[in-house]
Design a protein around this motif. Sequence first.
Motif, PDB file in Angstrom:
ATOM      1  N   THR A 118       9.454  -6.323   3.830  1.00  0.00           N
ATOM      2  CA  THR A 118       8.002  -6.098   3.766  1.00  0.00           C
ATOM      3  C   THR A 118       7.632  -5.561   2.383  1.00  0.00           C
ATOM      4  OG1 THR A 118       8.361  -3.914   4.774  1.00  0.00           O
ATOM      5  CG2 THR A 118       7.691  -5.719   6.226  1.00  0.00           C
ATOM      6  N   ARG A 161       5.896  -4.141  -0.926  1.00  0.00           N
ATOM      7  CA  ARG A 161       4.766  -3.237  -1.150  1.00  0.00           C
ATOM      8  C   ARG A 161       3.652  -3.946  -1.924  1.00  0.00           C
ATOM      9  NH1 ARG A 161       8.329   1.408  -3.877  1.00  0.00           N
ATOM     10  NH2 ARG A 161       9.551  -0.479  -4.331  1.00  0.00           N
ATOM     11  N   PRO A 162       2.416  -3.854  -1.460  1.00  0.00           N
ATOM     12  CA  PRO A 162       1.293  -4.408  -2.236  1.00  0.00           C
ATOM     13  C   PRO A 162       1.227  -3.735  -3.608  1.00  0.00           C
ATOM     14  CG  PRO A 162       0.600  -3.899   0.009  1.00  0.00           C
ATOM     15  CD  PRO A 162       1.967  -3.315  -0.150  1.00  0.00           C
ATOM     16  N   PHE A 167       7.776  -8.264  -4.146  1.00  0.00           N
ATOM     17  CA  PHE A 167       7.625  -9.673  -3.762  1.00  0.00           C
ATOM     18  C   PHE A 167       8.157 -10.616  -4.835  1.00  0.00           C
ATOM     19  CE2 PHE A 167       5.098 -13.591  -3.978  1.00  0.00           C
ATOM     20  CZ  PHE A 167       5.417 -14.154  -2.752  1.00  0.00           C
ATOM     21  N   GLN A 190      -0.975   0.122   4.584  1.00  0.00           N
ATOM     22  CA  GLN A 190      -1.439  -1.042   3.833  1.00  0.00           C
ATOM     23  C   GLN A 190      -0.955  -2.307   4.532  1.00  0.00           C
ATOM     24  OE1 GLN A 190      -1.194  -0.471  -0.723  1.00  0.00           O
ATOM     25  NE2 GLN A 190       0.501   0.749   0.057  1.00  0.00           N
ATOM     26  N   GLU A 191      -1.735  -3.355   4.404  1.00  0.00           N
ATOM     27  CA  GLU A 191      -1.360  -4.617   5.034  1.00  0.00           C
ATOM     28  C   GLU A 191      -0.466  -5.421   4.096  1.00  0.00           C
ATOM     29  OE1 GLU A 191      -4.092  -8.150   5.812  1.00  0.00           O
ATOM     30  OE2 GLU A 191      -4.079  -7.155   7.772  1.00  0.00           O
ATOM     31  N   THR A 192       0.598  -5.971   4.645  1.00  0.00           N
ATOM     32  CA  THR A 192       1.481  -6.850   3.887  1.00  0.00           C
ATOM     33  C   THR A 192       2.023  -7.902   4.848  1.00  0.00           C
ATOM     34  OG1 THR A 192       3.382  -6.936   2.378  1.00  0.00           O
ATOM     35  CG2 THR A 192       3.566  -5.444   4.261  1.00  0.00           C
TER      36      THR A 192
END
Length: 332
Positions: A98, A100-101, A106, A276-278
């Motif tokens: 997952t 991190r924004p 990523f 936070q959304e990811t």
Amino acid sequence: MNNFGKLFRVGIYGESHGKEVGILVDGCPAGLSLGERDFEKDLLRRKSGAKGTTPRLESDQPIIKTGVFNGKTTGAPILIAFENKNIKSKDYESLKDTPRPGHADFVAMKKFAGFNDYRGGGHFSGRLTLGLAAAGVVAKKIIRPVTVKAALIEAGGDNDIERAVNKAIEKNDSIGGIIECKILDVPVGLGEPFFDSVESLISHMMFSIPAIKGIEFGAGFRAAKMTGSEHNDLIRNTDGKTGTNHAGGINGGITNGNPVIFRVVVKPTSSISLPQETVNMKTGELTNLVIEGRHDVCIALRVPVVVECAAAVVLADLMLRGKKKEVEKIRS
């Protein structure tokens, strides 16, 4: 890749939770006094532990492995290492799938096909700036009497740094900042247009510092609103001294003898306590991410000395190039 410079070259290595991080400095002239105590002042300025910084505390003790003998540089490459001891890798297990924004998680996963060390940000971690700071300590000895000074002038859009940090702590969020760097007593003539202009090289080096997202020289973006008569720095004497310094000490990519002044933007730390959304990279489903671990509320608090040292590395390379040209001119 991970190297910078032509005559004064630095190569950075390591990961946040690996055995060590460090720097290889090549091209340093022989005969400079250098010992582990020379690094204390600048490394202390970068150290964590103060309000708004990560509670991860490392000794940050430099280990000079090569290139120094009897307290003097030998002319051989200088390898400076820093051990990683205070690590909590389990805090990063959930980040494996997952990302991190706002972080490099990523892109690192994609670029290196999942073989990247994700613990603590791995090779993308701000911990690697220890090497840049160490290289800057060496560079500062080479560029004397030129001096480099950097300071945090704004955090979270506020000139009151302490107030801004306290607000961010209360909100469990993070903030960025603006750092101003001044290089004094710079000789005229450093820089090689077009691609090795002073602005090009400093910018190149600044963006090697994690979290740097912008840079401006002199009047910077304000120049877009100025007229030529306002922006032009009137020349006062044959040494090139000017009445103003909107150009930031650089014309045509070459130093003009005035202080080189630039400012960099440091983004807010990506790792925050708020959900936070990811996306889960295994399932492809959206998920809420709550980040654990030890992180800076305002990483910009620790960056000024890194900016300062990184700029010194650029100046050392440029000044050594200038000396080489002088020698070649005499020989010809």
